[in-house]
Design a protein around this motif. Structure first.
Motif, PDB file in Angstrom:
ATOM      1  N   ALA A  38       0.918  -1.055   0.101  1.00 55.24           N
ATOM      2  CA  ALA A  38       0.217   0.164  -0.009  1.00 55.24           C
ATOM      3  C   ALA A  38       0.711   1.300  -0.058  1.00 55.24           C
ATOM      4  CB  ALA A  38      -0.989   0.012   1.176  1.00 55.24           C
ATOM      5  N   ASP A  39       1.989   1.384   0.889  1.00 56.94           N
ATOM      6  CA  ASP A  39       2.684   2.533   1.006  1.00 56.94           C
ATOM      7  C   ASP A  39       3.620   2.565  -0.118  1.00 56.94           C
ATOM      8  OD1 ASP A  39       1.830   3.179   3.239  1.00 56.94           O
ATOM      9  OD2 ASP A  39       3.105   2.449   4.468  1.00 56.94           O
ATOM     10  N   PHE A  40       4.067   1.521  -0.807  1.00 55.74           N
ATOM     11  CA  PHE A  40       4.720   1.537  -2.028  1.00 55.74           C
ATOM     12  C   PHE A  40       4.018   2.173  -3.266  1.00 55.74           C
ATOM     13  CE2 PHE A  40       5.605  -0.594  -6.076  1.00 55.74           C
ATOM     14  CZ  PHE A  40       6.870  -0.580  -6.378  1.00 55.74           C
ATOM     15  N   LEU A  41       2.878   1.832  -3.405  1.00 55.37           N
ATOM     16  CA  LEU A  41       1.972   2.324  -4.437  1.00 55.37           C
ATOM     17  C   LEU A  41       1.499   3.855  -4.381  1.00 55.37           C
ATOM     18  CD1 LEU A  41      -0.521  -0.566  -5.192  1.00 55.37           C
ATOM     19  CD2 LEU A  41       1.637   0.063  -6.784  1.00 55.37           C
ATOM     20  N   ILE A  42       1.514   4.303  -2.775  1.00 57.90           N
ATOM     21  CA  ILE A  42       1.211   5.519  -2.702  1.00 57.90           C
ATOM     22  C   ILE A  42       2.503   6.533  -3.061  1.00 57.90           C
ATOM     23  CG2 ILE A  42       0.814   7.191  -0.882  1.00 57.90           C
ATOM     24  CD1 ILE A  42      -1.040   5.158   0.596  1.00 57.90           C
ATOM     25  N   LEU A  43       3.703   5.781  -2.717  1.00 55.97           N
ATOM     26  CA  LEU A  43       4.939   6.539  -3.019  1.00 55.97           C
ATOM     27  C   LEU A  43       5.289   6.769  -4.471  1.00 55.97           C
ATOM     28  CD1 LEU A  43       7.655   7.872  -2.361  1.00 55.97           C
ATOM     29  CD2 LEU A  43       8.554   5.795  -2.035  1.00 55.97           C
ATOM     30  N   LEU A  44       4.869   5.729  -5.333  1.00 55.70           N
ATOM     31  CA  LEU A  44       5.261   5.920  -6.648  1.00 55.70           C
ATOM     32  C   LEU A  44       3.975   7.003  -7.383  1.00 55.70           C
ATOM     33  CD1 LEU A  44       6.961   3.592  -6.477  1.00 55.70           C
ATOM     34  CD2 LEU A  44       5.822   2.432  -8.301  1.00 55.70           C
ATOM     35  N   GLU A  45       2.948   6.709  -6.855  1.00 51.80           N
ATOM     36  CA  GLU A  45       1.926   7.673  -7.259  1.00 51.80           C
ATOM     37  C   GLU A  45       2.311   9.209  -7.134  1.00 51.80           C
ATOM     38  OE1 GLU A  45      -1.688   6.160  -5.534  1.00 51.80           O
ATOM     39  OE2 GLU A  45      -1.886   4.192  -6.811  1.00 51.80           O
ATOM     40  N   ASN A  46       2.836   9.144  -5.956  1.00 54.25           N
ATOM     41  CA  ASN A  46       3.229  10.792  -5.518  1.00 54.25           C
ATOM     42  C   ASN A  46       4.332  11.089  -6.360  1.00 54.25           C
ATOM     43  OD1 ASN A  46       0.979  11.035  -3.492  1.00 54.25           O
ATOM     44  ND2 ASN A  46       2.419  10.404  -1.874  1.00 54.25           N
ATOM     45  N   LEU A  47       5.119  10.226  -6.592  1.00 53.76           N
ATOM     46  CA  LEU A  47       6.363  10.673  -7.551  1.00 53.76           C
ATOM     47  C   LEU A  47       5.959  10.975  -8.868  1.00 53.76           C
ATOM     48  CD1 LEU A  47       8.870   8.134  -6.818  1.00 53.76           C
ATOM     49  CD2 LEU A  47       9.261  10.537  -6.010  1.00 53.76           C
ATOM     50  N   VAL A  48       5.134  10.324  -9.465  1.00 54.11           N
ATOM     51  CA  VAL A  48       4.370  10.656 -10.773  1.00 54.11           C
ATOM     52  C   VAL A  48       3.454  11.925 -10.893  1.00 54.11           C
ATOM     53  CG1 VAL A  48       2.852   9.757 -12.862  1.00 54.11           C
ATOM     54  CG2 VAL A  48       4.502   8.141 -11.549  1.00 54.11           C
ATOM     55  N   ALA A  49       2.697  12.133  -9.659  1.00 50.84           N
ATOM     56  CA  ALA A  49       1.878  13.240  -9.780  1.00 50.84           C
ATOM     57  C   ALA A  49       2.789  14.437  -9.603  1.00 50.84           C
ATOM     58  CB  ALA A  49       1.062  13.105  -8.558  1.00 50.84           C
ATOM     59  N   GLU A  50       3.829  14.249  -9.194  1.00 50.80           N
ATOM     60  CA  GLU A  50       4.653  15.774  -8.837  1.00 50.80           C
ATOM     61  C   GLU A  50       5.325  16.109 -10.139  1.00 50.80           C
ATOM     62  OE1 GLU A  50       7.398  14.473  -5.704  1.00 50.80           O
ATOM     63  OE2 GLU A  50       5.900  14.507  -4.243  1.00 50.80           O
ATOM     64  N   SER A  51       5.543  14.912 -11.039  1.00 53.89           N
ATOM     65  CA  SER A  51       6.013  15.396 -12.299  1.00 53.89           C
ATOM     66  C   SER A  51       5.401  15.405 -13.314  1.00 53.89           C
ATOM     67  CB  SER A  51       7.384  14.316 -12.578  1.00 53.89           C
ATOM     68  OG  SER A  51       8.175  14.409 -11.425  1.00 53.89           O
ATOM     69  N   LYS A  52       3.876  15.035 -13.253  1.00 52.80           N
ATOM     70  CA  LYS A  52       3.080  14.760 -14.504  1.00 52.80           C
ATOM     71  C   LYS A  52       3.145  15.679 -15.617  1.00 52.80           C
ATOM     72  CE  LYS A  52      -1.559  13.133 -15.187  1.00 52.80           C
ATOM     73  NZ  LYS A  52      -1.851  13.876 -16.429  1.00 52.80           N
ATOM     74  N   ASP A  53       3.138  17.112 -15.106  1.00 53.71           N
ATOM     75  CA  ASP A  53       3.077  18.078 -16.146  1.00 53.71           C
ATOM     76  C   ASP A  53       4.416  18.244 -17.112  1.00 53.71           C
ATOM     77  OD1 ASP A  53       0.524  18.576 -15.405  1.00 53.71           O
ATOM     78  OD2 ASP A  53       0.982  19.997 -13.870  1.00 53.71           O
ATOM     79  N   GLN A  54       5.491  17.572 -16.658  1.00 53.99           N
ATOM     80  CA  GLN A  54       6.697  17.788 -17.055  1.00 53.99           C
ATOM     81  C   GLN A  54       7.123  16.745 -18.065  1.00 53.99           C
ATOM     82  OE1 GLN A  54       9.685  19.248 -14.297  1.00 53.99           O
ATOM     83  NE2 GLN A  54       8.215  19.032 -12.777  1.00 53.99           N
ATOM     84  N   ILE A  55       6.260  15.288 -17.921  1.00 64.16           N
ATOM     85  CA  ILE A  55       6.906  14.123 -18.290  1.00 64.16           C
ATOM     86  C   ILE A  55       6.045  13.340 -19.951  1.00 64.16           C
ATOM     87  CG2 ILE A  55       8.360  13.546 -16.458  1.00 64.16           C
ATOM     88  CD1 ILE A  55       5.682  11.767 -15.436  1.00 64.16           C
ATOM     89  N   THR A  56       6.628  12.932 -20.370  1.00 63.54           N
ATOM     90  CA  THR A  56       5.971  12.122 -21.577  1.00 63.54           C
ATOM     91  C   THR A  56       5.765  10.466 -21.290  1.00 63.54           C
ATOM     92  OG1 THR A  56       7.090  13.512 -23.088  1.00 63.54           O
ATOM     93  CG2 THR A  56       5.941  11.471 -23.970  1.00 63.54           C
ATOM     94  N   GLY A  57       6.173  10.010 -20.062  1.00 62.73           N
ATOM     95  CA  GLY A  57       5.950   8.792 -19.679  1.00 62.73           C
ATOM     96  C   GLY A  57       7.086   8.156 -18.422  1.00 62.73           C
ATOM     97  N   VAL A  58       6.815   7.180 -17.956  1.00 63.44           N
ATOM     98  CA  VAL A  58       7.288   6.684 -16.942  1.00 63.44           C
ATOM     99  C   VAL A  58       7.930   5.363 -17.140  1.00 63.44           C
ATOM    100  CG1 VAL A  58       7.033   5.982 -14.371  1.00 63.44           C
ATOM    101  CG2 VAL A  58       5.481   7.723 -15.703  1.00 63.44           C
TER     102      VAL A  58
END
Length: 299
Positions: A38-58
């Motif tokens: 649960a905490d792992f997925l939350i962490l990854l989601e937060n990392l993606v959310a923080e950069s979403k407007d700058q990135i093309t993919g993960v």
């Protein structure tokens, strides 16, 4: 120019960075790896959310057996809770961004073959030293996946004709995390993950017991290199993982390899000297390799 988010999931830390389509790395971060799904997925989601407007993919690298085509984590290596996880689907559905997921050592060798110290090498390998030992293998210019995406799992090579006990596995003897912990205990450090202080003491060279421990650890790595050379006849091996940033480690492994080889008439006659170098991107190799799947449309 397109920018991607690279994430490297390790047993101790999760690293992330923005990576351009030419492999330039910026905005690196590192956080402790959670101990549950649960905490792992939350962490990854937060990392993606923080950069979403700058990135093309993960692009994500992680330990264990991973189907690179589907981004499905069958088994997460030392992270036992990463089991039967459709990580690619989870993130793509949540963020609407293309995602690639690959085993960490295979990601490292892709980075090195794309832009690093294995560029234009036809037969080579990357050893990733972390909680265990992974290996990415390039054979005839192509990434070796294996029938079940398990090629290169050197952690599970047996050290002797004993049992399948964890203590008999190569990955336990050559674990960078395990070595740092043993060295930190020898130095009576409170933080058993304090690699910086450990290597400062190794470089000082005034602790004979620590020097002996370090040489024994490097010899375990050399034994793996000999075995790789015997089975797949590689021309170059590169070493990755956080510990690879220490030049003294690479130098010691190279010196032991050549010294031991010269001391054996049959090995010296049978095998051509191979090149041993650090991964060009050091501990960023895994992230760059994962992103390369998106850049080169191989996901």
């Amino acid at each position: 120019m397109k920018t991607y988010l690279g994430i490297d999931v390790g047993g101790t830390f999760i690293k992330s960075a923005l990576i351009s389509e030419t492999g330039t790395v910026s905005q690196e971060k590192k956080v402790a790896t959670p101990d549950n799904m649960a905490d792992f997925l939350i962490l990854l989601e937060n990392l993606v959310a923080e950069s979403k407007d700058q990135i093309t993919g993960v692009g994500i690298s992680a330990p264990g057996r991973i189907d690179v085509k589907t981004g499905y984590v069958h088994v997460g290596g030392a992270l036992l809770y990463l089991k039967d996880l459709a990580l690619k689907d989870h993130l793509e559905q949540k963020f609407g961004l293309p995602c690639a997921v690959i085993n960490d050592a295979k990601a490292a060798v892709l980075a090195e073959h794309w832009l690093g110290n294995l560029k234009e090498v036809q037969n080579g390998a990357a050893l990733v030293l972390g909680t265990g030992v992974g290996s990415g293998i390039i054979l005839n210019g192509q990434l070796l996946q294996g029938s079940h995406f398990q090629a290169g799992e050197l952690t599970f090579m047996l050290r002797s004709a004993g049992t399948l006990d964890m203590r008999n596995l190569t990955g336990m003897a050559a674990s960078a995390v395990g070595f740092i912990s043993r060295a930190a205990s020898l130095l009576d450090l409170s933080d058993k993950n304090d690699g910086q202080t450990v290597f400062e003491a190794i470089k000082a060279g005034d602790n004979a017991e620590l020097t002996q421990l370090f040489e024994a650890y490097c010899r375990e790595i050399v034994f793996m290199i000999y075995n790789l050379q015997a089975v797949i006849d590689v021309e170059k091996v590169v070493i990755g993982g956080g510990i690879s940033s220490q030049d003294i480690l690479i130098d010691q492994v190279r010196d032991i390899y050549l010294k031991d080889k010269r001391s054996s008439d049959i090995y010296d006659a049978m095998f051509t000297d191979l090149k041993i170098e650090p991964c060009a991107f050091r501990n960023a190799s895994n992230m760059i390799g994962a992103v390369s799947l998106l850049v080169n449309n191989k996901r």
